[in-house]
Design an enzyme around this catalytic site. Sequence first.
Site, mmCIF file in Angstrom:
data_model
loop_
_atom_site.group_PDB
_atom_site.id
_atom_site.type_symbol
_atom_site.label_atom_id
_atom_site.label_comp_id
_atom_site.label_asym_id
_atom_site.label_seq_id
_atom_site.Cartn_x
_atom_site.Cartn_y
_atom_site.Cartn_z
ATOM 1 N N GLU A 166 1.243 -0.331 -5.271
ATOM 2 C CA GLU A 166 0.224 0.698 -5.462
ATOM 3 C C GLU A 166 0.957 2.034 -5.648
ATOM 4 O O GLU A 166 1.221 2.753 -4.695
ATOM 5 C CB GLU A 166 -0.720 0.772 -4.265
ATOM 6 C CG GLU A 166 -1.899 1.693 -4.534
ATOM 7 C CD GLU A 166 -2.451 2.380 -3.283
ATOM 8 O OE1 GLU A 166 -3.595 2.852 -3.358
ATOM 9 O OE2 GLU A 166 -1.741 2.459 -2.276
ATOM 10 N N ASP B 165 0.826 -1.210 0.000
ATOM 11 C CA ASP B 165 0.000 0.000 0.000
ATOM 12 C C ASP B 165 0.859 1.257 0.000
ATOM 13 O O ASP B 165 1.925 1.301 0.623
ATOM 14 C CB ASP B 165 -0.897 -0.004 1.238
ATOM 15 C CG ASP B 165 -1.680 1.283 1.382
ATOM 16 O OD1 ASP B 165 -2.555 1.536 0.542
ATOM 17 O OD2 ASP B 165 -1.377 2.054 2.321
#
Length: 668
Positions: free
Chosen positions: A385, A332
């Site tokens: 990401e 993330d």
Amino acid sequence: MSENPVPVLIKNDPWLVDQTDAVRFRIDNYETHLEDLKSQYSNLYDYADSHLNLGIHYLPDQETWIVREWAPEAKSISLVGDFNEWDGEDSPLEKGEHGIWEARLEADCLKHEDKVKLRIHGADNSVRDRIPSVIRRAVQDPHTHDYAGQVWSHSETYPWQHDFDPSSITTPLIYEAHTGIAGEDPRLHTYLEFAENIIPYIASLGYNTIQLMAVQEHPYYGSFGYHVSNFFAPSSRFGTPEDLKHLVDTAHSHGIAVIMDIVHSHAVKNLAEGLNEFDGTDHQYFHGGGKGDHPQWDSKCFDYGKPEVRKFLLSNVRYWLEEFRFDGFRFDGITSMLYDHHGNIAFNHYDKYFKDGVDNDAILYLQLATTLAKQIRPGAIIVAEDMSGMPGLCRPIEEGGIGFTHRLAMGLPDYWIKLLKHKQDEDWNTDEIWGTLTNRRHGEPNISYTESHDQALVGDKTLAFWLMDQDMYWHMAKNDESLVIDRGIALHKIIRLLTFALGGEAYLTFMGNEFGHPEWLDFPREGNGWSYHYCRRQWSLIENKELKYEYLAEFDRQMITLGKRSDLLNSPQAHQLWSHNGDKIIAFERRHLITVVNIHPTQSFTDYHIPVKEAGSYKIILDSDAPETGGHNRIDASVDYQTKETEHGPALSLYIPSRTAFILERVD
């Protein structure tokens, strides 16, 4: 150390030639640190052992509990808990080398499920009860809502039933899911319920990978799992560690890989639950001063240049892969890690990827993390990401890359939403759509998707809701004719097929979006009276045969199944056969399949010639206008289409209805 050859990343992209020194530095910096690790430890794997040394462990051969914690500037530490009635004088830890504190307790001092904390007298003279940094389970008191660590000794006895090789997943078809919202009742749902109810559904759709959100413990449910407090503890609100292992084991029994959202880009600020000011300083795990604060996320930023922090995070990578047998990670917030400015600039020059504001410590950490993950779990799926588009993110480290296997094509959801918000249907441009969906770096696999999980949250709209809005509440019955719903269903399928077939080398959907879930997600919070009413997924909508939701789910199943059968995405980018903006028709070939799309809102075409590479007979194998997927049945799927010779080569003569997409396969 390399002898200054031109890195492969530069050879493959001459536009990067001015970045040669920066790319070479990334390779050399990685190699230097790896050799340094090997001089102290035998290898990277052995270096990543914080979870085996720190924390609370029972040593059966010595009939002793050992408690260790890294807190270099703390003045004193003691273990408190149920076992000693939270007496801070009873079980002190002694400080040893390298800032490691240690205590040994007799076997009968601690037992399974005892709640514990560390009472830390910090460098700032604060005295706080803190949860151990590598605790494997943290639980919340239902009355006071306070979190505490919990002694957990059952995990090592879990009876794994199914071996799984993630390298069997050549093309990840990812179903992104959140355990807590994965049921219809307005409550928290569990790992066991997910295993029993949701995994068989995912398998029936054809997806081969689950991306599980909110695994690491987080004190605020509404953070979607991204404000992590306890990095080694699976969230206890969904069940026990063994329950999570059962979820992974069940997925493996269906031939499905499971990757988890791993949050190493930041950490929760909370003092009571997390790592912030753990030893009484602001710079133990995080950058000191303002650099340690993430203003947009209201969280703390790790100092990746500190060896102990890298060791902690690398141990976390090893822990989840080994202890829970995850098949990889979606890292993330990579953009925030890669740059000191957290990505809050326009990336309009290559210097901004390699020189200006780049955090080389974070790059080193990520190189080590991807290397370690692949060593532990060969074939691991490791997703970045990143919205900056840093070149080399998904290339091997020896080439000058960072080692991820895939990156999320984050611009695609933004493009579709912008198109729906700002342009009428008749103004959609086929050349623009083609350019947007195919614009990606060669050799760096992308995961395409039409909408993100953020768009399912309150304050935003899913693709289905942008298309149909409140009409979804009143006109989704099969016997209800609605132009709004008719348009929405048609475009929902077309947008998905275009994104799937053109946008990447892998594909992702978020739970419920495949069937156009009509309501947003709203987590329990003060503003809604801590309600779970919207914090769930309404599976009954697709089970209700009187509603049109099953049409969208069926089309998604057919699309995913076709993609998997043909290995469509595990192939070079599509070759454009035709694009005519006036007619609103796009046609392309990928993996020998011909996709034809008519986005015109009203105009259908007969005897429309689409040039193809190979002459022969073709058959439609996927049709968005099929009645079982909510279409108008305007195409006869039983017909074989024979190519005709034209002055430009072979071509198919087709009937192409308005707002329709279909795929043809050569059958002779």
